[in-house]
Write an enzyme that holds these catalytic residues in place. Structure first.
Site, PDB file in Angstrom:
ATOM      1  N   ARG B 119     -43.780 -17.235  89.156  1.00 51.67           N
ATOM      2  CA  ARG B 119     -44.297 -15.953  88.847  1.00 51.67           C
ATOM      3  C   ARG B 119     -45.395 -15.071  89.859  1.00 51.67           C
ATOM      4  NH1 ARG B 119     -42.828 -14.328  83.840  1.00 51.67           N
ATOM      5  NH2 ARG B 119     -40.384 -14.559  83.731  1.00 51.67           N
ATOM      6  N   GLN B 124     -40.664 -11.924  92.954  1.00 51.75           N
ATOM      7  CA  GLN B 124     -40.191 -11.297  91.770  1.00 51.75           C
ATOM      8  C   GLN B 124     -38.543 -10.962  91.806  1.00 51.75           C
ATOM      9  OE1 GLN B 124     -43.181  -8.511  90.635  1.00 51.75           O
ATOM     10  NE2 GLN B 124     -42.007  -8.021  88.780  1.00 51.75           N
ATOM     11  N   ASP B 127     -36.484 -13.529  90.540  1.00 49.66           N
ATOM     12  CA  ASP B 127     -36.917 -14.218  89.125  1.00 49.66           C
ATOM     13  C   ASP B 127     -35.723 -13.713  88.271  1.00 49.66           C
ATOM     14  OD1 ASP B 127     -37.764 -14.891  86.908  1.00 49.66           O
ATOM     15  OD2 ASP B 127     -39.647 -13.502  86.944  1.00 49.66           O
ATOM     16  N   SER B 130     -36.790 -12.672  84.673  1.00 46.24           N
ATOM     17  CA  SER B 130     -37.359 -11.168  84.355  1.00 46.24           C
ATOM     18  C   SER B 130     -36.103 -10.512  84.270  1.00 46.24           C
ATOM     19  CB  SER B 130     -38.112 -10.945  85.771  1.00 46.24           C
ATOM     20  OG  SER B 130     -39.449 -11.321  85.601  1.00 46.24           O
ATOM     21  N   TYR B 226     -47.882 -16.407  81.980  1.00 48.63           N
ATOM     22  CA  TYR B 226     -47.217 -16.881  80.783  1.00 48.63           C
ATOM     23  C   TYR B 226     -48.212 -17.334  79.717  1.00 48.63           C
ATOM     24  CZ  TYR B 226     -42.716 -18.122  83.067  1.00 48.63           C
ATOM     25  OH  TYR B 226     -41.643 -17.870  83.967  1.00 48.63           O
TER      26      TYR B 226
HETATM   27  N1  LIG Z   1     -42.326  -4.479  87.694  1.00 52.98           N
HETATM   28  C1  LIG Z   1     -42.437  -5.416  86.818  1.00 52.98           C
HETATM   29  O1  LIG Z   1     -41.343  -6.083  86.356  1.00 52.98           O
HETATM   30  C2  LIG Z   1     -43.636  -6.529  87.189  1.00 52.98           C
HETATM   31  C3  LIG Z   1     -43.921  -7.456  86.041  1.00 52.98           C
HETATM   32  C4  LIG Z   1     -45.103  -8.104  86.272  1.00 52.98           C
HETATM   33  C5  LIG Z   1     -45.935  -7.798  87.248  1.00 52.98           C
HETATM   34  N2  LIG Z   1     -45.587  -7.058  88.034  1.00 52.98           N
HETATM   35  C6  LIG Z   1     -46.687  -6.663  89.122  1.00 52.98           C
HETATM   36  O2  LIG Z   1     -47.481  -5.546  88.980  1.00 52.98           O
HETATM   37  C7  LIG Z   1     -47.764  -4.994  90.221  1.00 52.98           C
HETATM   38  C8  LIG Z   1     -47.355  -3.524  89.998  1.00 52.98           C
HETATM   39  O3  LIG Z   1     -47.776  -2.694  91.268  1.00 52.98           O
HETATM   40  P1  LIG Z   1     -48.317  -1.350  91.108  1.00 52.98           P
HETATM   41  O4  LIG Z   1     -48.893  -0.775  92.287  1.00 52.98           O
HETATM   42  O5  LIG Z   1     -47.395  -0.708  90.270  1.00 52.98           O
HETATM   43  O6  LIG Z   1     -49.715  -1.623  89.964  1.00 52.98           O
HETATM   44  P2  LIG Z   1     -50.866  -2.465  90.489  1.00 52.98           P
HETATM   45  O7  LIG Z   1     -50.700  -2.877  91.696  1.00 52.98           O
HETATM   46  O8  LIG Z   1     -51.084  -3.289  89.298  1.00 52.98           O
HETATM   47  O9  LIG Z   1     -52.029  -1.458  90.581  1.00 52.98           O
HETATM   48  C9  LIG Z   1     -52.347  -0.598  89.495  1.00 52.98           C
HETATM   49  C10 LIG Z   1     -53.598   0.468  89.896  1.00 52.98           C
HETATM   50  O10 LIG Z   1     -53.587   1.230  89.054  1.00 52.98           O
HETATM   51  C11 LIG Z   1     -55.135   1.611  88.828  1.00 52.98           C
HETATM   52  N3  LIG Z   1     -55.183   2.110  87.687  1.00 52.98           N
HETATM   53  C12 LIG Z   1     -55.164   1.427  86.372  1.00 52.98           C
HETATM   54  N4  LIG Z   1     -55.320   2.439  85.323  1.00 52.98           N
HETATM   55  C13 LIG Z   1     -55.590   3.798  85.748  1.00 52.98           C
HETATM   56  C14 LIG Z   1     -55.733   4.877  85.269  1.00 52.98           C
HETATM   57  N5  LIG Z   1     -55.935   5.253  84.001  1.00 52.98           N
HETATM   58  N6  LIG Z   1     -56.027   5.859  86.100  1.00 52.98           N
HETATM   59  C15 LIG Z   1     -55.753   5.776  87.543  1.00 52.98           C
HETATM   60  N7  LIG Z   1     -55.613   4.693  88.063  1.00 52.98           N
HETATM   61  C16 LIG Z   1     -55.367   3.557  87.182  1.00 52.98           C
HETATM   62  C17 LIG Z   1     -55.765   0.338  88.916  1.00 52.98           C
HETATM   63  O11 LIG Z   1     -57.084   0.582  89.868  1.00 52.98           O
HETATM   64  P3  LIG Z   1     -58.308   0.939  89.036  1.00 52.98           P
HETATM   65  O12 LIG Z   1     -58.577   0.114  87.965  1.00 52.98           O
HETATM   66  O13 LIG Z   1     -59.328   1.048  90.337  1.00 52.98           O
HETATM   67  O14 LIG Z   1     -58.285   2.252  88.462  1.00 52.98           O
HETATM   68  C18 LIG Z   1     -54.852  -0.407  89.653  1.00 52.98           C
HETATM   69  O15 LIG Z   1     -55.404  -1.106  90.933  1.00 52.98           O
HETATM   70  C19 LIG Z   1     -47.153  -5.775  91.175  1.00 52.98           C
HETATM   71  O16 LIG Z   1     -48.071  -6.823  91.845  1.00 52.98           O
HETATM   72  C20 LIG Z   1     -45.924  -6.571  90.561  1.00 52.98           C
HETATM   73  O17 LIG Z   1     -45.435  -7.881  91.016  1.00 52.98           O
HETATM   74  C21 LIG Z   1     -44.319  -6.191  88.012  1.00 52.98           C
HETATM   75  N1  LIG Z   2     -45.628 -11.245  88.638  1.00 56.68           N
HETATM   76  C1  LIG Z   2     -44.386 -11.655  88.535  1.00 56.68           C
HETATM   77  O1  LIG Z   2     -43.649 -11.432  89.418  1.00 56.68           O
HETATM   78  C2  LIG Z   2     -43.808 -11.283  87.120  1.00 56.68           C
HETATM   79  C3  LIG Z   2     -42.513 -11.120  86.972  1.00 56.68           C
HETATM   80  C4  LIG Z   2     -42.170 -11.129  85.522  1.00 56.68           C
HETATM   81  C5  LIG Z   2     -42.998 -11.283  84.718  1.00 56.68           C
HETATM   82  N2  LIG Z   2     -44.400 -11.383  84.816  1.00 56.68           N
HETATM   83  C6  LIG Z   2     -45.491 -11.555  83.800  1.00 56.68           C
HETATM   84  O2  LIG Z   2     -45.145 -12.827  83.169  1.00 56.68           O
HETATM   85  C7  LIG Z   2     -45.547 -12.512  81.788  1.00 56.68           C
HETATM   86  C8  LIG Z   2     -44.592 -13.273  80.589  1.00 56.68           C
HETATM   87  O3  LIG Z   2     -43.467 -12.899  80.890  1.00 56.68           O
HETATM   88  P1  LIG Z   2     -41.997 -13.464  80.150  1.00 56.68           P
HETATM   89  O4  LIG Z   2     -41.604 -12.453  79.420  1.00 56.68           O
HETATM   90  O5  LIG Z   2     -41.056 -14.147  81.015  1.00 56.68           O
HETATM   91  O6  LIG Z   2     -42.716 -14.501  79.116  1.00 56.68           O
HETATM   92  P2  LIG Z   2     -42.011 -15.175  78.152  1.00 56.68           P
HETATM   93  O7  LIG Z   2     -40.758 -14.746  78.167  1.00 56.68           O
HETATM   94  O8  LIG Z   2     -42.477 -16.597  78.543  1.00 56.68           O
HETATM   95  O9  LIG Z   2     -42.831 -14.774  76.864  1.00 56.68           O
HETATM   96  C9  LIG Z   2     -42.613 -13.574  76.456  1.00 56.68           C
HETATM   97  C10 LIG Z   2     -43.775 -13.298  75.457  1.00 56.68           C
HETATM   98  O10 LIG Z   2     -44.223 -13.953  74.304  1.00 56.68           O
HETATM   99  C11 LIG Z   2     -45.638 -13.969  74.393  1.00 56.68           C
HETATM  100  N3  LIG Z   2     -46.176 -15.109  73.441  1.00 56.68           N
HETATM  101  C12 LIG Z   2     -46.088 -16.408  73.562  1.00 56.68           C
HETATM  102  N4  LIG Z   2     -46.733 -16.962  72.588  1.00 56.68           N
HETATM  103  C13 LIG Z   2     -47.052 -15.918  71.557  1.00 56.68           C
HETATM  104  C14 LIG Z   2     -47.430 -15.946  70.267  1.00 56.68           C
HETATM  105  N5  LIG Z   2     -47.725 -17.054  69.564  1.00 56.68           N
HETATM  106  N6  LIG Z   2     -47.700 -14.741  69.643  1.00 56.68           N
HETATM  107  C15 LIG Z   2     -47.240 -13.792  70.259  1.00 56.68           C
HETATM  108  N7  LIG Z   2     -46.643 -13.693  71.532  1.00 56.68           N
HETATM  109  C16 LIG Z   2     -46.560 -14.755  72.009  1.00 56.68           C
HETATM  110  C17 LIG Z   2     -46.153 -14.202  75.788  1.00 56.68           C
HETATM  111  O11 LIG Z   2     -47.510 -13.746  75.862  1.00 56.68           O
HETATM  112  C18 LIG Z   2     -45.037 -13.434  76.560  1.00 56.68           C
HETATM  113  O12 LIG Z   2     -45.743 -11.924  76.828  1.00 56.68           O
HETATM  114  C19 LIG Z   2     -45.632 -11.020  81.409  1.00 56.68           C
HETATM  115  O13 LIG Z   2     -46.938 -10.634  81.639  1.00 56.68           O
HETATM  116  C20 LIG Z   2     -44.864 -10.686  82.839  1.00 56.68           C
HETATM  117  O14 LIG Z   2     -45.460  -9.401  83.242  1.00 56.68           O
HETATM  118  C21 LIG Z   2     -44.967 -11.462  86.283  1.00 56.68           C
END
Ligand SMILES: NC(=O)c1ccc[n+]([C@@H]2O[C@H](COP(=O)([O-])OP(=O)(O)OC[C@H]3O[C@@H](n4cnc5c(N)ncnc54)[C@H](OP(=O)(O)O)[C@@H]3O)[C@@H](O)[C@H]2O)c1
Ligand SMILES: NC(=O)c1ccc[n+]([C@@H]2O[C@H](COP(=O)([O-])OP(=O)(O)OC[C@H]3O[C@@H](n4cnc5c(N)ncnc54)[C@H](O)[C@@H]3O)[C@@H](O)[C@H]2O)c1
Ligand SMILES: NC(=O)c1ccc[n+]([C@@H]2O[C@H](COP(=O)([O-])OP(=O)(O)OC[C@H]3O[C@@H](n4cnc5c(N)ncnc54)[C@H](OP(=O)(O)O)[C@@H]3O)[C@@H](O)[C@H]2O)c1
Ligand SMILES: NC(=O)c1ccc[n+]([C@@H]2O[C@H](COP(=O)([O-])OP(=O)(O)OC[C@H]3O[C@@H](n4cnc5c(N)ncnc54)[C@H](O)[C@@H]3O)[C@@H](O)[C@H]2O)c1
Lengths: 97, 369, 466, 369, 466, 97
Positions: B119, B124, B127, B130, B226
């Site tokens: 993750r 991603q 993945d 996802s 996770y």
């Molecule tokens: N799309 C998906 O499926 C998914 C799932 C899980 C994880 N991710 C990850 O999430 C990230 C997404 O990138 P991203 O650029 O969209 O977001 P990001 O890299 O998480 O950055 C978000 C930025 O927004 C700012 N922010 C937060 N609240 C704010 C507010 N109310 N007003 C203004 N600014 C605010 C924060 O900086 P400040 O706190 O300084 O304001 C933070 O640096 C990637 O790393 C991706 O891998 C994506």
């Molecule tokens: N960085 C990446 O590339 C990337 C990509 C996909 C997802 N993610 C992150 O991974 C995390 C989990 O993704 P997922 O959906 O595959 O997880 P998952 O499918 O394994 O679980 C689904 C959700 O169930 C929740 N859960 C587990 N036990 C629980 C409980 N007892 N009560 C209530 N909720 C419970 C978990 O917190 C999770 O949010 C998410 O935060 C997602 O944003 C990151």
């Protein structure tokens, strides 16, 4: 204190207030043109210069006068010309707004 | 490299591991692809489209004999035995796939488990969890909405005013968040719940309320976002929190899961009985045992007027797009494995390493860690 | 020779031209006309003077005018746009010089004739010498700094303030002396001029190149005052009016400019001493390394209002702030101003697949405005402003450049290729991946700190007032 | 007045003619109500709720013997024979009900057909067609969306971008407009189509595109905003217009209807074949023959990869709210019939008159006009 | 007795107070302080005068001041808020009278001494007599109309214009005669005064009561001019400055007021002749029967900006205009200003069940703000503004009152019970039911014509500028 | 034409321009207060009145003068007082904005 000076002060005060009011909010694109435009106006010293230079109050005055006229004239002519140039280029794109 | 695409044999499985589009990209990158006849039918990708894309359509053996074999779910032991010696298999192994693992090892096949893609932001695009969870979350809401004997949106009509339905989403992971978004689109008043503290902000970021379990503590979050299993005390708190809210809900979508473990129990019989007749629970986690005590995987049971839906393989309910996303994941993974069109397995690589279950006749790591 | 009354009225007309002209210069639509009007005013003033004043030596005047106009015109024509500010500084300096010379001439005439100088005249003569000289030398330094004849950086040394103070006192003292002893004193006269010139230099030298425009605007206001004082000297109303106008409007303009660069006038004038104010730091960002440059809402607003191509890059922050409606409103506004707006959607922006789609759909942003990463990336070069709203990881250049970065290899939006970048964040916190983002320290990047929704609404109302 | 609520016997019928809520209002207005045992079960209104509301639960005969008998669908001839002499029957008669009509007349029963409530602003609160069409339009989209192997909304994800689905809604009546609204909520790019010129603005007012059939002319609109059948020439134009657009569509919801006539044919076999595999057609008009040539009422047929859903009695798929709205309509109607709690039939009344099919042993007007 | 120079400077200070004070009067926050400042200015001016002018008969002055102050104070204290405008008119008239008297006194002094009156003095005397007198009599009429001492309606008769013109010419003629024959001519003097008084009456009489505020503001500007002229007569700068200030700012204020009442100055002054301009019609709506009163965006904006309780009634028109986002934005704005906003949803609003819900949900209007008909109807009495956006049938009182109406008996929203109603429509077209709507002709109803989206956006930017 | 008049005209012109600039956009709630406030200023005629009344240039002037003073004083005192009253009540509610 002579009436002349007093009147001068009154006028000066009013003009100053006016100046404060005249310009409210200016988009930064206009800052430079506005600056050089009003700079050109400050070239009004030319009036003084002309009086001095033309007055023929002896050679020093005249020399000073000529210098003054030349300088003031540069300020005036240069100022207006360059402002106009800036504005013309500005009106191309910004003019939309 | 030569890639073989298998036709899925598992029941209810309508997806395909590579779509014509994904295949085209791989072929451009210099691979050749054999697609088992009718592999894409169920996902409405007829063979013709594959041929257009430059694949050759072959029978099962043709596909099985490829250098790299891709499938959605791991082939059953019998089929696994057909794969070429020391080939590479890319598929979701899951618990069902374990049966075939020994056969595969014995044939010195390199097994890359798609569910083990790490993750990390970088990975991603490979993945599948996802991408498939996204489909699941969306489908779950549709399923719930059409099972529900009520409207989701608020409606003021000459025949009286309809109050908006209240929806509770348990587990705010990928599936959960998608469910929240979809339910809100349909006009429901949505509440999200999760044990990961980070989830609160994420739920709010979709304009939904967050139901905070008091003091579960940050230890609920494990690496890669996770969740991990909870101590009994915490679990108790969680149940209380849910019990306090669920009786007012019309629609509950349960997506809570813990990788490699059975899904946490979040909805007890009492809770179900506290709900209004006509309410609906969709238990997305049915496959891993379900979040609801009464869930029967693969069936819809009714208890005290409440319908509990336990769907299996939700993504297959939307095979076309599910496959498209799955295929893109697989394709990017293959690009990663074969940077310049030639397969080069680097097991020290952060991604490949994490995925590899078996290599050169040896099992590489304990599952479920 | 015309009756003096007529002359006075002529001057009044000229003054009116200046007033109206100056006002018109304040807004894009009317500016060119305004400038021309005030030019007419000037012409009238000159003609009136020539008719009114009893000109004895036309030759003198002729030479001066021809030479002056010629040089002025030549400079105005040949200068290239980039060095406009220098030119303005230069011309401004000349204005100051002219005042000095006029006042000087008056003084010398009195001296020549051995006349006494009445107190009030004495005072105004001293003032126009002082202000004129300061304007002159100050402007010259400003010019030199911009023209890079001398270093643009702030030059400071210990005891600088003290020195300035001493000279200032000296001038006052000499002035007072002259005024009190009614008879003209050449020493005092020349010393005042000399010291004033020095003072001008001392005042401008310690100011950094980045702040020069503000300084010039200030000097411009001085030159106005100088003209007004000269007006008192030769007791002529049009000089007083025009001078005062320039003087006061100059101050206002200076304040506006400071605001636009979001720094106080004080910290422009003493910036060099009181180091490290955001913008000052911004000015020297590249040299001093990683300091993000923050921008004021006003400036950001102007930038967006005049931008032709704007690309909005939404991220998780937009969702957290629930600013989807505000962003759409801003986009509409920009398009109303004739710009085009597109949204660059990164595959993993937000926290769930399609996060940005959900948000923007909610705000009714038409689908065709949402552009995928592959398709939008080439467009960044041509875009005037890239507006990054709460996005971080997805615009982190490290993914391209830095193999050691955890996100190395992830395709990102090439925001850093845009002509200018505005990033909206609450602070400098990292994003999901928890890593620093070089984009924020990029020279072309300006940070607009604060909650995205708040900043957006501020921007909107600001743009509407433009 | 004494009101009897029948339990529906028709297959697939899960609605009930009066909900506890509506009953409560009537009782407050001075009526007494007998509800046949289990009448509300299917709509998740258990008998208990009715008792709470002050109704008495009785067996079939108790309900049948009431002064005013309300039902969703007309009782079959056998049941009709059980109704009290010169009672009042309020129900949807429709074509199916015609069978019972003679029996009813012979028993001098006053028959008020709910589908004949005039389309005037005043009567809208009694207009079950509107309220049930609302349910149908909403349900149709949910049905289509869950049948569709694709997403409706646009989605930009790490696994590639999903283009939004294109939906075409044929017939912009109450059901059609509701379908448009629901499809847009789910994120589809929606196009509406209708022959009534007025529909264009109404479709636009929901933010959807309108597909204008060139020069059908205003004669398509009849009184009360209903449409009338088209001349062949016009019909041809309509078909061309649809054919020109339908091949690009992923989801088609057909709601076109003409009161008292079979539904107009709008989708030919060729059109279906021109659509992409995986597309879905939901023919809401299936009950009246369907807008699509290939529709089989009550079934889902697949042709050339396209699924054609022909749902029957869509409102019953959402019985709770469908009944709630139906009940409110019936209740306002009864309030209208019995202003001060006592039944006073005024057949010259604009509304009552229009609804009355039979009175005092005489058939009152020709159907279907 | 103080040196005249000091006096002059004192006057200058006073002038400055007036300038700053007047500016401050322009915005709510600073207004009270501004008024006090200009009062100080006045005090200074008076004291300086008493010290400067060689006062011989203190008694005279004393009497005048005491009497004047007393009456003035008494009036200011006792008047009730509703009749403020009258009072202003009255005081304004006094100002004019004062000018006449001063100029008159100067004239009579010259006459008494048999001095000649230099041309320019003659001119300014004539002017201040004319303007002062017109201000006086005009203000009195305005006062009478507002106080309902005489009818408030426009009084017109044929030949009125002609008469006015003749008198005007007469005044000019007499004035010219006086000026040319340098010696004072009492006949001319008294005639000019008399005719000017008459002129003032003639100018104000034909104007309707509704327009009086504008007229008063105009007369106020005149009284300023009168003061300025007096300043010329006695050659005193503070009078000139203050007078000119009031004169010009008065004109601007008048224009602003006209704009707010959306009618042109011309049609205020000659409104009575050029009948039937929208607002004029509006003024007399009730009397002339069914004429809908249209309102300007500016006025509607002010109404909404200061409203505490606002109920928005959306209808099909809102959907057609696709203005759901705009309406939400407006609501947010009103709430930011401290008002509360609710939406009254009629069961059959729009063209499909739940039409309004779909729209408003799209714009993210929180559900709890949508109130059903039964629940909101009682709230209309307490609501300051009911904003009807593209709704028609659902707010048609005929449904309650008129048995013959096709929609009789349909429950409707009791919008007509609201304190004031603003209806947004494109024109006067009927709705779905195709019937006329009495609400639009309701005295408390104002129509804001135009596409709902356009109007809403206009309102929004207007409110933001308030 | 006397110097005095000319100066007067200059001053008049400047003050007029200033007046035009001073007031830009006023919320309608302020219209009446602003009007009566500036009206009070126009009571500056009091200065003229005082000079005339105090000057003792014969009885007519004095009578006129007294009248003038009285009128002007009403305008001044009444004007400022009433404006203040309006504004005080205004600040209660409008002050919020
Ligand atoms: N799309 C998906 O499926 C998914 C799932 C899980 C994880 N991710 C990850 O999430 C990230 C997404 O990138 P991203 O650029 O969209 O977001 P990001 O890299 O998480 O950055 C978000 C930025 O927004 C700012 N922010 C937060 N609240 C704010 C507010 N109310 N007003 C203004 N600014 C605010 C924060 O900086 P400040 O706190 O300084 O304001 C933070 O640096 C990637 O790393 C991706 O891998 C994506
Ligand atoms: N960085 C990446 O590339 C990337 C990509 C996909 C997802 N993610 C992150 O991974 C995390 C989990 O993704 P997922 O959906 O595959 O997880 P998952 O499918 O394994 O679980 C689904 C959700 O169930 C929740 N859960 C587990 N036990 C629980 C409980 N007892 N009560 C209530 N909720 C419970 C978990 O917190 C999770 O949010 C998410 O935060 C997602 O944003 C990151
Ligand atoms: N809800 C339902 O289920 C349903 C179904 C069918 C029919 N109806 C009927 O529809 C009616 C609904 O009442 P209603 O008050 O909502 O609507 P309405 O009575 O139809 O009135 C709508 C008004 O909006 C104005 N309008 C149209 N476009 C506009 C625009 N772009 N900007 C501003 N104004 C615009 C029109 O006047 P201008 O043209 O002058 O602007 C029109 O008078 C009822 O009669 C109801 O019976 C309802
Ligand atoms: N005023 C009221 O009280 C009221 C109440 C409800 C509905 N209405 C109006 O009545 C009208 C019809 O309502 P409905 O939904 O019950 O009608 P319906 O169910 O009878 O027909 C549905 C739609 O199919 C359309 N249609 C018919 N033939 C067609 C063809 N050949 N091609 C395409 N479309 C065709 C019709 O125009 C209608 O819009 C709507 O305009 C609705 O607004 C009015």
């Amino acid at each position: 204190m002579s009436e002349g000076i007093i009147v001068g002060i009154v006028i000066f005060t009013l003009a100053t207030f006016l100046g404060f009011e005249l310009i409210q909010r200016v988009p930064s694109t206009l800052h430079t043109p506005l600056m050089s435009g009003s700079n050109a106006i400050s070239g009004i010293t030319i009036v003084g210069a002309l009086i001095v230079a033309g007055g023929g109050f002896g050679w020093i005055s005249t020399v000073f006068g000529i210098g003054a006229v030349a300088f003031a004239m540069m300020n005036v002519v240069g100022g207006y010309a360059v402002t106009d140039r800036m504005l013309r280029m500005f009106t191309k794109d910004g003019g939309a707004k | 490299m030569r890639i073989g695409v298998l036709k899925e044999t598992a029941p209810r499985e309508r997806r395909v591991a590579l779509t014509p589009d994904a295949a085209r990209r791989l072929i451009k990158a210099g691979s050749s692809i054999v697609v088992e006849r009718g592999a894409g039918e169920a996902a409405s990708f007829p063979d013709a489209l594959y041929e257009e894309a430059g694949c050759t359509i072959g029978d099962a053996t043709a596909a099985e004999s490829a250098e790299v074999v891709v499938a959605v779910q791991a082939p059953d032991p019998a089929r696994s035995a057909q794969l070429a010696q020391s080939a590479v298999l890319v598929a979701l192994i899951g618990s069902s796939g374990l049966a075939s693992l020994d056969v595969l090892i014995e044939r010195r096949i390199t097994v890359l488990a798609l569910e083990r893609v790490p993750r990390i932001t970088r990975a991603q695009s490979m993945d599948v969890l996802s991408s498939q969870a996204t489909v699941a979350g969306y489908q779950a809401v549709l399923m719930g909405a059409s099972t529900l004997p009520r409207f989701l949106p608020m409606l003021t009509t000459a025949a009286g005013s309809i109050a908006p339905a209240k929806a509770l989403i348990l587990g705010a992971g990928v599936a959960g968040l998608q469910a929240i978004a979809t339910a809100r689109r349909l006009g429901a008043v949505v509440t999200g719940f999760d044990v990961r503290p980070a989830a609160a902000e994420q739920v709010a970021s979709l304009g939904a309320k967050f139901l905070a379990p008091e003091a579960v503590g940050t230890d609920a979050e494990a690496s890669g976002g996770y969740a991990r299993e909870l101590a009994d005390a915490a679990q108790q708190k969680v149940l209380e929190a849910i019990a306090g809210a669920i009786d007012a809900m019309d629609l509950v979508i349960a997506t809570a899961a813990i990788p490699g473990r059975p899904a946490p129990l979040l909805i007890t019989r009492e809770m179900v009985e506290s709900m209004r007749p006509g309410s609906v629970i969709v238990d997305v986690s049915a496959e891993t045992g379900g979040n609801c005590e009464l869930t029967v995987p693969g069936e819809t049971v009714r208890h005290a007027g409440v319908a509990i839906v336990g769907p299996l393989n939700l993504p297959s309910a939307m095979p076309q797009h599910a496959s498209q996303m799955f295929g893109r994941n697989v394709q990017t993974l293959l690009d990663h494995l074969a940077p310049k069109g030639e397969l080069t397995l680097d097991l020290d690589d952060e991604i490949t390493g994490a995925m590899c279950l078996a290599h050169a006749g040896a099992r590489r790591q304990e599952r479920g860690t | 020779m015309i009756p003096h009354a007529i002359a006075e009225l002529g001057y009044l007309v000229a003054s009116a031209c200046f007033i109206v002209g100056l006002k018109r210069l304040g807004s894009p639509a009317t500016a060119p006309a305004g400038n021309r009007l005030s030019a007419w005013g000037m012409l009238i003033a000159i003609i009136v003077t020539l008719l009114d004043a009893q000109v004895l030596s036309w030759s003198a005047i002729g030479i001066g005018m021809v030479v002056g106009s010629a040089i002025g015109l030549w400079m105005a024509r040949t200068v290239q746009m980039t060095s406009m500010p220098q030119l303005v500084a230069l011309l401004n300096g000349f204005g100051g010089a002219a005042s000095v010379l006029v006042a000087g001439a008056e003084f010398l005439r009195a001296e020549l004739r051995g006349e006494a100088i009445p107190v009030e005249t004495g005072v105004v003569i001293q003032l126009s010498l002082l202000i004129g000289a300061v304007t002159f030398s100050g402007s010259m330094i400003a010019w030199a700094k911009l023209q890079e004849v001398m270093t643009g950086r702030a030059i400071t040394w210990s005891g600088q303030k003290f020195m300035t103070a001493v000279i200032g006192l000296g001038i006052i003292g000499l002035g007072g002396w002259q005024v009190s002893t009614v008879a003209p004193l050449s020493i005092a006269f020349y010393l005042v001029i000399g010291l004033s010139l020095l003072l001008g230099i001392l005042l401008v030298i310690p100011i950094g190149g980045a702040d020069m425009p503000v300084v010039i605007s200030l000097l411009n206001s001085y030159s106005g005052l100088a003209a007004a004082m000269t007006g008192f000297v030769i007791n002529n109303h049009v000089l007083i009016v025009a001078g005062a106008l320039v003087g006061s409007s100059g101050i206002i303009l200076t304040r506006i400019m400071c605001k636009a660069m979001n720094r106080s006038l004080a910290n422009v004038l003493f910036g060099a001493f009181g180091q490290g104010s955001p913008a000052a730091a911004g000015g020297g960002a590249s040299s001093e390394g990683l300091v993000a440059r923050s921008v004021s809402v006003e400036d950001a607003a102007v930038q967006l209002a005049y931008a032709q191509q704007v690309i909005i890059v939404p991220g998780y922050g937009l969702a957290v702030a629930q600013a989807q409606h505000a962003v759409r409103e801003l986009a509409d506004l920009i398009e109303k101003n004739g710009g085009t707006v597109r949204y660059a959607i990164h595959p993993v922006a937000g926290r769930m697949p399609g996060h940005m789609n959900v948000l923007l759909a909610e705000a009714n942003v038409p689908y065709e405005k949402l552009v995928d990463m592959e398709d939008i990336n080439p467009a960044f070069e041509e875009c005037d402003v890239a507006l990054v709203i709460g996005a971080n990881d997805v615009v982190n250049p490290a993914a391209r450049s830095d193999p050691s970065s955890p996100i190395y290899g992830m395709p990102i939006l090439d925001v850093d290729k845009a002509r200018s970048v505005i990033v909206m964040k609450r602070g400098m916190n990292p994003g999901f991946a928890g890593i620093e983002n070089a984009l924020f320290f990029h020279p072309r990047t300006a940070m607009l700190f604060g909650d995205a929704k708040g900043s957006l609404n501020a921007l909107i109302s600001e743009i509407k007032t433009l």
